[in-house]
Design a protein around this motif. Structure first.
Motif, mmCIF file in Angstrom:
data_model
loop_
_atom_site.group_PDB
_atom_site.id
_atom_site.type_symbol
_atom_site.label_atom_id
_atom_site.label_comp_id
_atom_site.label_asym_id
_atom_site.label_seq_id
_atom_site.Cartn_x
_atom_site.Cartn_y
_atom_site.Cartn_z
ATOM 1 N N MET A 134 4.819 28.827 11.232
ATOM 2 C CA MET A 134 4.377 28.402 12.568
ATOM 3 C C MET A 134 5.173 29.118 13.653
ATOM 4 O O MET A 134 6.362 29.342 13.515
ATOM 5 C CB MET A 134 4.623 26.895 12.734
ATOM 6 N N LEU B 161 7.852 15.694 18.816
ATOM 7 C CA LEU B 161 8.318 14.502 18.112
ATOM 8 C C LEU B 161 7.118 13.846 17.438
ATOM 9 O O LEU B 161 6.138 13.503 18.096
ATOM 10 C CB LEU B 161 8.956 13.517 19.102
ATOM 11 N N LYS C 31 11.075 20.199 21.722
ATOM 12 C CA LYS C 31 10.718 19.920 20.324
ATOM 13 C C LYS C 31 9.605 18.898 20.317
ATOM 14 O O LYS C 31 9.600 17.952 21.122
ATOM 15 C CB LYS C 31 11.910 19.313 19.583
ATOM 16 N N LEU D 1 4.180 13.296 20.201
ATOM 17 C CA LEU D 1 2.763 13.402 19.848
ATOM 18 C C LEU D 1 2.132 12.041 19.558
ATOM 19 O O LEU D 1 0.935 11.954 19.284
ATOM 20 C CB LEU D 1 2.595 14.311 18.618
ATOM 21 N N GLY E 283 7.046 11.429 13.707
ATOM 22 C CA GLY E 283 7.636 10.157 13.270
ATOM 23 C C GLY E 283 9.110 10.032 13.613
ATOM 24 O O GLY E 283 9.672 8.943 13.581
ATOM 25 N N GLY E 284 9.734 11.159 13.889
ATOM 26 C CA GLY E 284 11.141 11.129 14.293
ATOM 27 C C GLY E 284 12.124 10.914 13.163
ATOM 28 O O GLY E 284 13.329 10.826 13.390
HETATM 29 C C1 FAD Z 1 16.248 7.724 4.978
HETATM 30 C C2 FAD Z 1 15.245 8.809 4.871
HETATM 31 C C3 FAD Z 1 14.780 9.171 3.629
HETATM 32 C C4 FAD Z 1 13.822 10.172 3.497
HETATM 33 N N1 FAD Z 1 13.397 10.493 2.256
HETATM 34 C C5 FAD Z 1 12.467 11.459 2.122
HETATM 35 C C6 FAD Z 1 11.952 11.810 0.847
HETATM 36 O O1 FAD Z 1 12.313 11.217 -0.184
HETATM 37 N N2 FAD Z 1 11.043 12.802 0.770
HETATM 38 C C7 FAD Z 1 10.598 13.466 1.883
HETATM 39 O O2 FAD Z 1 9.779 14.345 1.766
HETATM 40 N N3 FAD Z 1 11.049 13.140 3.105
HETATM 41 C C8 FAD Z 1 11.969 12.156 3.251
HETATM 42 N N4 FAD Z 1 12.398 11.832 4.513
HETATM 43 C C9 FAD Z 1 11.883 12.562 5.662
HETATM 44 C C10 FAD Z 1 10.640 11.875 6.203
HETATM 45 O O3 FAD Z 1 9.574 12.010 5.307
HETATM 46 C C11 FAD Z 1 10.310 12.473 7.569
HETATM 47 O O4 FAD Z 1 9.546 11.540 8.188
HETATM 48 C C12 FAD Z 1 9.550 13.784 7.549
HETATM 49 O O5 FAD Z 1 10.220 14.778 6.856
HETATM 50 C C13 FAD Z 1 9.365 14.317 8.965
HETATM 51 O O6 FAD Z 1 8.284 13.685 9.523
HETATM 52 P P1 FAD Z 1 8.363 13.029 10.941
HETATM 53 O O7 FAD Z 1 6.991 12.624 11.286
HETATM 54 O O8 FAD Z 1 9.375 11.957 10.922
HETATM 55 O O9 FAD Z 1 8.805 14.277 11.843
HETATM 56 P P2 FAD Z 1 9.839 14.401 13.028
HETATM 57 O O10 FAD Z 1 11.182 13.985 12.591
HETATM 58 O O11 FAD Z 1 9.313 13.754 14.233
HETATM 59 O O12 FAD Z 1 9.806 15.960 13.218
HETATM 60 C C14 FAD Z 1 10.343 16.846 12.281
HETATM 61 C C15 FAD Z 1 10.191 18.294 12.753
HETATM 62 O O13 FAD Z 1 8.845 18.698 12.686
HETATM 63 C C16 FAD Z 1 8.356 19.073 13.966
HETATM 64 N N5 FAD Z 1 6.990 18.549 14.047
HETATM 65 C C17 FAD Z 1 6.622 17.270 13.815
HETATM 66 N N6 FAD Z 1 5.277 17.170 13.901
HETATM 67 C C18 FAD Z 1 4.816 18.391 14.185
HETATM 68 C C19 FAD Z 1 3.527 18.916 14.370
HETATM 69 N N7 FAD Z 1 2.417 18.142 14.270
HETATM 70 N N8 FAD Z 1 3.384 20.222 14.661
HETATM 71 C C20 FAD Z 1 4.487 21.021 14.735
HETATM 72 N N9 FAD Z 1 5.703 20.585 14.555
HETATM 73 C C21 FAD Z 1 5.888 19.280 14.289
HETATM 74 C C22 FAD Z 1 9.313 18.451 14.944
HETATM 75 O O14 FAD Z 1 9.375 19.166 16.125
HETATM 76 C C23 FAD Z 1 10.622 18.490 14.175
HETATM 77 O O15 FAD Z 1 11.197 19.746 14.298
HETATM 78 C C24 FAD Z 1 13.346 10.832 4.660
HETATM 79 C C25 FAD Z 1 13.806 10.478 5.918
HETATM 80 C C26 FAD Z 1 14.751 9.469 6.037
HETATM 81 C C27 FAD Z 1 15.231 9.097 7.389
#
Ligand code: FAD
Lengths: 289, 772
Positions: A161, A31, A29, A54, A33-34
């Motif tokens: 995707m 990663l 998978k 990433l 922001g996680g």
């Molecule tokens: C407490 C809490 C509250 C939140 N509230 C909200 C909210 O109000 N609204 C909202 O929209 N979100 C919310 N989120 C989610 C937050 O915005 C996440 O950060 C976002 O949904 C996922 O982004 P990430 O960078 O953390 O991705 P990750 O958690 O790292 O990855 C998520 C998925 O996407 C895939 N992925 C990541 N980057 C890529 C890429 N470049 N290419 C292909 N696949 C990729 C990963 O493999 C994984 O499957 C919340 C999260 C938490 C923990």
């Protein structure tokens, strides 16, 4: 809770990441922001064998003006999207959506690409990006392709995707003159995620009538839903309170939500009309020519 | 008690908490910070079923994992390893509560197997490798449903779901109802809440090399009580267990009892002769730690047409959950002491039925039956005012216990010590600009807004549950050591106890060290809960301090060859009355006390201990006022104003009192607006994480306006009453009354909390379609 054991790789380039991705296949998978992936792993809803981080890949972060589009790197965190001068100037609706995601910690870690790739039906970016007619750039070892938002969000947590692709950039066309964008959200009191939300991009002629409208509803289906009936209703009409209300009243027509312990289906559909109206009104206000 | 000290202004001063620099810079020591060489980790496998028979458990795959030390099921544990509840009511049923399920589970989260491993992650992996075969049994979640004929049995060992029935009668309720000119009837349900301490539960245990004694670090509110229970279950002498409550990140009642994981951790530590730790995850906490409220109240209030209250009947159906913790049966009984609130209702009949269901056990949660009681009478009185067309303030004033009636014996046999309910209501009216609020309300209503004003007037009994202890020791140096049996889990005892001691002994505060939370350091104690510490623990400390002062005065007199009657307290010690330069310092007194330069016949040393039991609760009280508006379009309620006037007698540290009120109000508003633990019809937990259980966060708080009146407690050496639960008692009914006032023009009579936007929107829509 603890995730199951997993391996970790930190590639230094998109190419290296793609190579790792094809080597490990579906057991890996990406990663970003996680903030979606790690909680899922801790609850053992997801147990990848390898994480390909990433975070150290250069060139995937930041917002730039590219011709008549804004190009947003997939690894740009929500806070940076929300505070970008370019985004605030050209796409205030996107900045608005970025600033109401989760809380400060989430906005400082979560990435726009992660949010889009994860395709949570309660996420904010998919809704506004669909309203803004964004395009997603996907790279694989075979090259790169683009998919528009309308085609990208396929189902709950499912996108167009392929498992061997990486989302590298989000391209948002700069709206034509006289266009306003806005986003309105009812957040869940516990999670902060979307219960219902609405995105709007409205173009108005100097005469005051509507020449183009893209309106999306979030939270009521497997992903963002285009409020086609509202868009049609508004087309060619004067953008006054009455016409906006009439269009917004049709915002839930394309939806068939389920009720849950927080809100019933009727409430959600009702809120879609309220939020659509608020988003359209705000967009119209910003659509000064 | 007569204390002749001259105030140095410490009692009543808003001193910043001495605990905070450590805690807010992340340097505290919580249970999870205890790491010992060779430490093992316990993880427990839990049932997802609310009610099921266990057909088989296969632990072989788990045992095969490298790093796993032992995997155990209920059948493999000694039979005496149970949680033992207290019998609180005659005839109370106490079904088995083994630390690991034996044959069946009766609530979601019940532990079915335990794994001890070299790391927490390995233990977790091993848990996931255990195969359990269940046979689901019919389950029941709602207490009122559980009483219906044909309801599933939550505990199949019993013939019905009733744990106990208790009745309290006062006066002649039938006569009162026969004379009634109006009867108000209501059915009110208080939502189930999760205590949700920021630090989940946790325990670490370290056996001595011979396996004969045990040091335990436990996130607890009452080290001594829980040690006694632990020793009883383990079959070990109590004094072979050293129980330490290190820094504790909140409890709110939920960290009072002994839990299954506590016993398991200690059992394995002794058996394996290795230190072991167990730390709850947030998910564990949601399904194992006692939850609060969940009482259904059916009431009748008899009145005269002029609003005079004549009689009150209340029936409480309380949801106890699937197992009894030591304190589970307790909270509902509060209704038997509080049903009439601050009103003169001499004829009362209160019945409490405790009911088993297949849910997480309930127990004391900030207020512990008080908020339910206050909610009940405050909703009833508002409904009475509405029905009879009497102003809600007038009906309250008409029925208030009057200041000259104290000490006042209530209709349910409690004696309230003191109070002036008129004064606190007046103060709240003034602080809230009540007349103006009402005018605003009416104007805004005329413009089509949904706006309401609500009032609650309430009592807050505090300082029960028996004794607390306090020791004051003057060290050889003259420094003062205070040892309290009432350990702190965030309340600020170290600050407040030092304030009391320093003021009474006329010493600087930094000469005082407060010790607590360790059974090897402190004498027997009870603990911190039920708004009791300042009252009972403070009383113990003040009494012990006075005894030290009395003895010291004689030593001081001896040293300057004066008569004890001629000695007065002076800064840092004593002086001869009228001769301030003839001073004796604490250091000189201490030196004399330990070297024997003391009056003949006096015992050497300078230390006194008091076991203080006030034998009566202290009845704080208050008046809260709320202005709420409801968005017609979304149903979302906004608290625009919340005025809180509380009387907790003498304030030792007003800043800490305010903090207690803020915290209590936050939890009370959670109950009123958003928090509810929900079980699906099939018994699954639907709100088992912070993603769906909507706890109040700092950003959700409305602005608060605080005020106070001070009625010293005449039965207490310091004049104090408790305040820890005032916010959870008074604020929710003020909000409830405001929301119902807002919705009254729509013909809506009553809605149960929490008032979420979708719930209010639905009610408004329903009311409008009923009218159309
Ligand atoms: C407490 C809490 C509250 C939140 N509230 C909200 C909210 O109000 N609204 C909202 O929209 N979100 C919310 N989120 C989610 C937050 O915005 C996440 O950060 C976002 O949904 C996922 O982004 P990430 O960078 O953390 O991705 P990750 O958690 O790292 O990855 C998520 C998925 O996407 C895939 N992925 C990541 N980057 C890529 C890429 N470049 N290419 C292909 N696949 C990729 C990963 O493999 C994984 O499957 C919340 C999260 C938490 C923990």
């Amino acid at each position: 809770m603890f995730p199951a054991n997993f391996g970790y790789a930190a590639p230094r380039s998109v190419d290296e990441a793609l190579q790792l991705l094809s080597k490990h296949g579906e057991e890996a998978k990406l990663l970003a922001g996680g903030h979606s992936l790690i909680p899922a792993m801790k609850l053992r809803l997801s147990s990848p064998r390898t994480l390909i981080d990433l975070g150290a890949v250069p060139g995937l972060r930041g917002v730039r003006l590219d011709g008549n589009t804004l190009a947003i790197g997939a690894l740009t965190v929500h806070a940076d999207v929300g505070s970008s001068d370019l985004v605030r100037k050209h796409l205030p609706g996107l900045a608005e959506a970025a600033s109401v995601i989760g809380d400060v910690q989430v906005r400082n870690r979560g990435t726009i690409g992660g949010s889009v790739a994860h395709a949570d039906p309660a996420a904010d970016f998919p809704v506004i990006l669909t309203a803004l007619n964004a395009t997603f750039v996907l790279q694989s070892t075979g090259g790169s392709r683009t998919v528009t938002a309308d085609k990208f969000f396929v189902d709950y947590f499912t996108t167009a995707m392929e498992p061997n692709e990486i989302l590298t950039e989000i391209i948002v066309p700069l709206p034509p003159a006289g266009t306003g964008t806005a986003y309105a959200k009812l957040a869940h009191p516990a999670s902060g995620y979307v219960v219902v939300s609405a995105g709007a991009m409205i173009t108005r002629q100097p005469s005051g009538s509507c020449t183009a409208a893209r309106i999306t509803i979030g939270g009521l289906g497997s992903g963002p839903v285009r409020a086609v009936a509202s868009e049609t209703e508004l087309q060619g009409k004067a953008l006054n309170a009455q016409n906006i209300a009439a269009a917004a009243a049709k915002a839930a027509e394309e939806t068939d939500p389920d009720g849950d312990i927080y809100a019933g289906a009727d409430y959600k559909r009702h809120m879609a009309t309220v939020l659509a109206r608020r988003a359209i009104e705000a967009a119209v206000k910003r659509a000064v020519t | 008690m007569t204390t002749e000290h001259i105030s140095n202004g410490l009692i009543g001063a808003s001193i910043r908490r001495v605990e905070d620099p450590l805690l807010i810079t992340g340097k505290g020591c919580y249970v999870d910070d205890i790491n010992l060489p060779g430490m093992l980790h316990l993880v427990v496998l839990r049932s997802l079923y609310p009610h099921a028979k266990i057909i088989s458990i296969d632990t072989s795959a788990a045992k095969a994992i490298k790093g796993v030390v032992t995997v155990v099921t209920g059948a493999e544990l000694p039979e005496h390893l149970n949680i033992n509840a207290q019998v609180m009511f005659p005839g109370q049923k106490i079904p088995p509560h083994p630390v690991l399920a034996r044959g069946a589970v009766h609530a979601p989260g019940t532990p079915v197997a335990a794994v001890v491993a070299e790391s927490r992650a390995i233990a977790q992996d091993a848990c996931n490798a255990i195969e359990v075969e269940y046979q689901a049994l019919p389950s029941v979640q709602n207490a009122e449903d559980a009483l219906k004929p044909g309801a599933p049995l939550a505990r199949e060992e019993l013939d019905n779901n009733i744990c106990y029935t208790a009745v309290k009668k006062g006066g002649d309720v039938d006569k009162a109802f026969a004379q009634a000119e109006h009867i108000v009837r209501m059915h009110i349900v208080s939502p189930r809440q999760v205590a949700l301490a920021i630090e989940p539960r946790g325990i670490a245990a370290n056996p001595d090399p011979m396996g004969k004694s045990l040091t335990v670090w436990l996130s607890t509110q009452g080290p001594h009580r829980v040690r006694a229970d632990l020793a009883g279950t383990l079959g070990m002498p109590e004094n072979k267990i050293r129980l330490i409550a290190p820094d504790v990140g909140g409890g709110f009642g939920s960290k009072g009892p002994l839990y299954r994981e506590d016993v398991l951790t200690c059992y394995f530590a002794l058996k394996l002769r290795r230190p072991i730790k167990w730390i709850a995850t947030r998910s564990d906490d949601f399904v194992t730690t006692i939850q609060g409220r969940d009482q259904a109240m059916t009431s009748e209030l008899a009145l005269k047409k002029d609003g005079t209250m004549l009689g009150l009947k209340v029936r409480v159906v309380a949801n106890l959950g699937g197992y009894l913790q030591s304190s589970t049966a307790g909270p509902p009984q509060r209704m038997m002491a509080m049903a009439p609130g601050c009103y003169q209702i001499k004829d009362c009949h209160v019945e409490v039925v405790g009911v088993f269901t297949n849910t997480v056990p309930t127990g004391p949660y900030r207020g512990a039956g008080r908020p339910e009681s206050v909610l009940n009478i405050e909703r009833l009185i508002d409904k009475a005012a509405k029905d009879l067309g009497i102003d809600r303030l007038e009906i309250r004033r008409k029925n208030f216990i009057r200041p000259e009636q104290f000490p006042y014996k209530t209709g349910v046999g409690m004696e309230y010590d003191s109070g002036d309910y008129f004064k606190s209501l007046d103060k709240a009216m003034k602080l809230s600009n009540y007349q103006d609020l009402m005018r605003q309300r009416d104007e805004r209503r005329a413009r089509g807004e949904i706006v309401g004003v609500g009032v609650s007037t309430f009592v807050e009994p505090s300082g029960g549950a028996g004794f607390e202890s306090g020791t004051v020791r003057i060290e050889r140096s003259g420094d003062i050591t205070v040892i309290t049996g009432s350990s702190s889990h965030g309340q600020g005892h170290e600050t407040v106890w030092a304030q009391i001691a320093a003021e009474m002994m006329k010493a600087p505060m930094d000469h005082v060290t407060v010790l607590h939370g360790d059974t090897y350091i402190s004498q027997q104690g009870t603990g911190t809960f039920g708004s009791r510490s300042a009252v009972v623990g403070g009383g113990a400390l003040a009494t012990a301090a006075q005894r030290v002062i009395d003895k010291s005065k004689r030593i001081a007199a001896h040293l300057v060859e004066a008569a004890p009657e001629d000695m007065v307290q002076a800064d840092g010690g004593f002086a001869v009355a009228g001769v301030p330069e003839k001073k004796v310092s604490w250091r000189q007194i201490a030196a004399a006390a330990y070297s024997g330069k003391i009056p003949q016949g006096m015992e050497i040393g300078l230390q006194e201990t008091c076991f203080f039991d006030p034998r009566r609760e202290a009845w704080g009280y208050g008046a809260h006022v709320c202005l709420v508006s409801i968005d017609r379009e979304t149903g979302a309620p906004t608290i625009e104003k919340l005025v809180l006037v509380d009387d907790c007698g003498v304030l030792i540290n007003p800043m800490i009192v305010e903090g207690q009120i803020h915290g209590g109000v936050a939890q009370g508003l959670g109950e009123a607006l958003r928090e509810q633990m929900i079980y699906a019809e099939d018994g699954q937990v639907l709100t088992g994480t912070l993603m769906n259980y909507a706890v109040m966060r700092a950003g959700d708080m409305p602005p608060l306006t605080l005020g106070e009146t001070v009625t010293p407690n005449p039965f207490h050496p310091l004049g104090v009453k408790g305040v820890g639960e005032a916010g959870t008692n008074g604020a929710p009914p003020a909000v409830a009354n405001a929301v119902m006032d807002a919705l009254a023009p729509l013909g809506i009579d009553h809605i149960d909390m929490p008032y979420t936007a979708p719930k209010l929107w639905e009610a408004i829509r329903q009311a409008q379609s009923d009218r159309a």
